[in-house]
Design an enzyme around this catalytic site. Structure first.
Site, PDB file in Angstrom:
ATOM      1  CG  ASP A 256      -1.686   1.239   1.461  1.00 30.52           C
ATOM      2  OD1 ASP A 256      -1.649   2.120   0.582  1.00 30.52           O
ATOM      3  OD2 ASP A 256      -2.357   1.352   2.514  1.00 30.52           O
TER       4      ASP A 256
ATOM      5  CE  LYS B 278      -1.873   6.918  -3.375  1.00 27.00           C
ATOM      6  NZ  LYS B 278      -2.384   5.980  -2.362  1.00 27.00           N
TER       7      LYS B 278
ATOM      8  CD  GLU C 184      -5.247   3.587  -2.405  1.00 25.93           C
ATOM      9  OE1 GLU C 184      -6.138   4.348  -1.986  1.00 25.93           O
ATOM     10  OE2 GLU C 184      -4.105   3.986  -2.710  1.00 25.93           O
TER      11      GLU C 184
ATOM     12  CG  ASP D 108      -9.050   5.362   2.371  1.00 19.24           C
ATOM     13  OD1 ASP D 108      -8.578   5.879   3.406  1.00 19.24           O
ATOM     14  OD2 ASP D 108      -8.338   4.837   1.496  1.00 19.24           O
TER      15      ASP D 108
END
Ligand code: AMP
Length: 618
Positions: A24, A87, A187, A211
């Site tokens: 991840d 990211k 994800e 999330d």
């Protein structure tokens, strides 16, 4: 089965592991997991304590890089040389990130011809891909330390809304870290796998993955059917998370203790202590009802109900996004079977409460919310390793893929929401006699005109043997792999001339832009249809004009002068209408020309046949 490798430099023998790891690669934290004795576990640091590795890279005076906790410690003292949230930059151009540049404490630049951003650390430049590869390398070494073997293969997760460029960048980062990235997985797909949802063959479910991390919020609605994971919709806020909870607490303390904002500016150390105290109080209040701490003689306290009032508006924003996601998925709230909680901030009881209240059912929160995505990635890796043979896990492509045809029209080859991997093709031909090159421009988006869609790239199919227009058969194949990465193949079938290219988008598309593109395509559907009809009429007219001119040239001998003149006049009239905007006029002019030339064409054909027969000795 383990293979044995030899380290040529050191002459030592190294074990090669067949294990495929799940990674991840997060905005705030990253982690690596694998399957041990049939169970997914996240790998801890050497102290056996933390599984999370802060996604931070720090460069020291010698330009050596540190990753993780060590790098995080430098965040306050040396922000320019400490890179976080990389990211957010993956697969992005400077234009994409320009308006959020202030968020980064380091320097982002755009000098590269391929328009992807770079990060500047003193006199050196790093791509987000390189920086991410340092984090991946760190994770790779961590698990190699535990398994005492080399790791070569990995599955890496990305948000469901990541586009081709962002996925490609993630894959490249893996490659750079020496990993063979077998699959890029969404994800939310990984999170549902961690909960065992989607693992049995004939299962059919609709789930929501909520999330809430440190700095970002994502909600994804997934339809799971026989091992196929379809992302029905995504929504969220790229700047909303647990950090905002901390800030709300800090602001509260600043207000009630009348702390001078100048002091916070000048005393970085004090402001950092305050931020850490805010985060600590937040975490403590997940299980306690009161919190207090002394910071530099200042007695700070917070109780659970005040904390909840401070963060309620922030959670409400996430609920609004959930509503939009459900609406976009064309579902009702009660059609959601499971709500999976992901991200450290879902540990806050009020978050769980409000989410459960909105969905009208209890949420799934049994697994560690920081680890679920990595655990799911490890499960996916295990499936790929062939340990669960009945299962085929498939994701779905969010935007249509196609090519530009004459007149700037988008010809969609793989429609949006197709399952990946996917292969589709179509035949095209040339529009000019003797045409030897053909440009193939590839686009992503839902609009009828390519100019409104996003260009992924283009290439030229060269060396088509000279043939009259319309004769070559050019097959364009789109091969979309399981990661959502596109390969385009063009082949002239008569001659076998062929070319394949992997599409590398020039720059990324943000989630907002993607949403906007879909919205635009709906809003403009009518005007797009009209434009498409006009362009199609123009294309057809141009073809007819070319054919008519060729016809006169080749059949002068059998046509009368007045026939030639009328044909020329009608052709010119058609050419005039093509310059205008009225498709009906074009169609009318085409019909007129067709009507007049059709008997002439028949006559010419008869003459040609007779001549051919006469030439033949029977
Ligand atoms: P992530 O980006 O998923 O790693 O999430 C990290 C966020 O979760 C940070 O904002 C943390 O402060 C927050 N967090 C971690 N543990 C807790 C907890 N026990 N209670 C509330 N928030 C937490």
């Amino acid at each position: 089965m383990a293979k044995i490798g030899i380290n040529l430099k050191e002459g030592s023998v190294v074990k090669e592991s067949d294990i495929i790891v799940g990674i991840d690669l997060g905005t705030t934290n990253s982690l690596v997991a694998y399957i041990k004795d049939g169970e997914a576990i996240a790998v801890k640091d050497t102290n056996g304590k933390n599984t999370l590795v802060p996604s931070i890279v720090h460069f020291d005076a010698q330009k050596k890089h540190l990753v993780g906790e060590e790098a995080r410690e430098k965040l306050v003292a040396d922000p320019q040389n400490t890179i976080y949230s990389v990211k957010r930059l993956m697969g992005k151009s400077y234009n994409d990130v320009q308006n959020v540049e202030h968020y980064f404490g380091y320097e982002i630049i755009d000098e590269d011809e391929d328009k992807l951003v770079k990060v500047r650390v003193e006199d050196k430049f790093y791509t987000p891909i390189e920086l991410s590869s340092y984090i991946l390398d760190y994770l790779k070494k961590r698990i190699e330390g535990v398994l005492k073997a080399n790791i070569r293969k990995a599955v890496i997760t990305v948000p469901a809304y990541f586009n081709d460029a962002q996925r490609q960048a993630t894959r490249d980062a893996g490659k750079l870290a020496g990993l063979d990235v077998l699959r890029i997985v969404n994800e939310p797909t990984a999170a549902s796998l961690a909960y065992g949802i989607g693992l049995s063959e004939d299962e059919s479910k609709t789930i929501a993955v909520y999330d809430l991390g440190g700095g970002t919020f994502d909600i994804s609605i997934l339809q799971i059917d026989n091992g196929i994971f379809e992302v029905l919709s995504t929504n969220g806020d790229t700047f909303l998370g647990g950090d905002d909870f901390d800030r709300a607490i800090m602001d509260h303390w600043i207000k009630i203790h009348e702390i001078d904002p100048k002091r916070l500016q000048q005393e970085k150390d004090f402001s950092q202590k305050l931020r850490l105290a805010a985060e600590l109080s937040k975490k403590k209040l997940s299980s306690d009802v009161n919190f207090s701490i002394n910071i530099d003689g200042l007695e700070l306290s917070l109780n659970k109900s005040t904390f909840e009032e401070l963060i309620r508006p922030l959670i409400t924003r996430t609920i609004t996004a959930c509503k939009s996601a459900i609406r976009d998925a064309e579902l009702e709230v009660d059609e959601i079977d499971n709500i999976i909680m992901v991200g450290g901030s879902t540990r806050v009881p009020l978050v769980k409460e409000l989410v459960a209240e909105f969905f009208g059912k209890a949420v799934d929160d049994k697994l560690n919310p920081d680890e679920v995505v990595a655990l799911g990635a490890a499960i996916q890796a295990d499936v790929l390793a062939g340990n669960n043979k009945n299962l085929l896990l498939i994701d779905i492509t969010p935007l249509s893929l196609g090519i530009e045809t004459v007149g700037g029209l988008m010809d969609s080859i793989i429609p949006r929401n197709s399952k990946v991997p996917h292969r589709a093709g179509r035949q095209y031909t040339t529009s000019i006699d003797g045409q030897s090159n053909m440009k193939i421009a590839v686009y992503q988006g839902e609009r009828d005109l390519v100019e409104h869609n996003r260009k992924l790239g283009e290439f030229i199919l060269k060396g088509i043997p000279p043939m009259p227009m319309g004769l070559p058969k050019i097959e364009i194949q789109f091969i979309l792999d399981a990661d959502g990465i596109l390969k385009v193949k063009a082949k002239e079938l008569r001659s076998g001339v062929e070319q394949t290219v992997e599409m590398r988008s020039q720059y990324g598309l943000s989630e907002e832009e993607m949403g906007q593109m879909l919205l635009d395509s709906i809003m403009n559907a009518q005007s797009d249809m009209a434009t498409r009809a006009l362009l199609e009429a123009r294309n057809e007219a141009n073809n007819i004009v070319r054919s008519a001119e060729k016809f006169i040239q080749q059949n002068e001998a059998i046509l009368s002068e007045s026939e030639i003149e009328t044909t020329k006049n009608l052709t010119n009239a058609l050419k005039e209408t093509v310059k205008g905007e009225d498709k009906d006029l074009i169609n009318k002019a085409m019909a007129d020309l067709n009507e007049f030339t059709s008997p002439l064409a028949h006559r010419a054909m008869d003459v040609n046949i007779k001549e051919a027969m006469a030439g033949k000795k029977v």
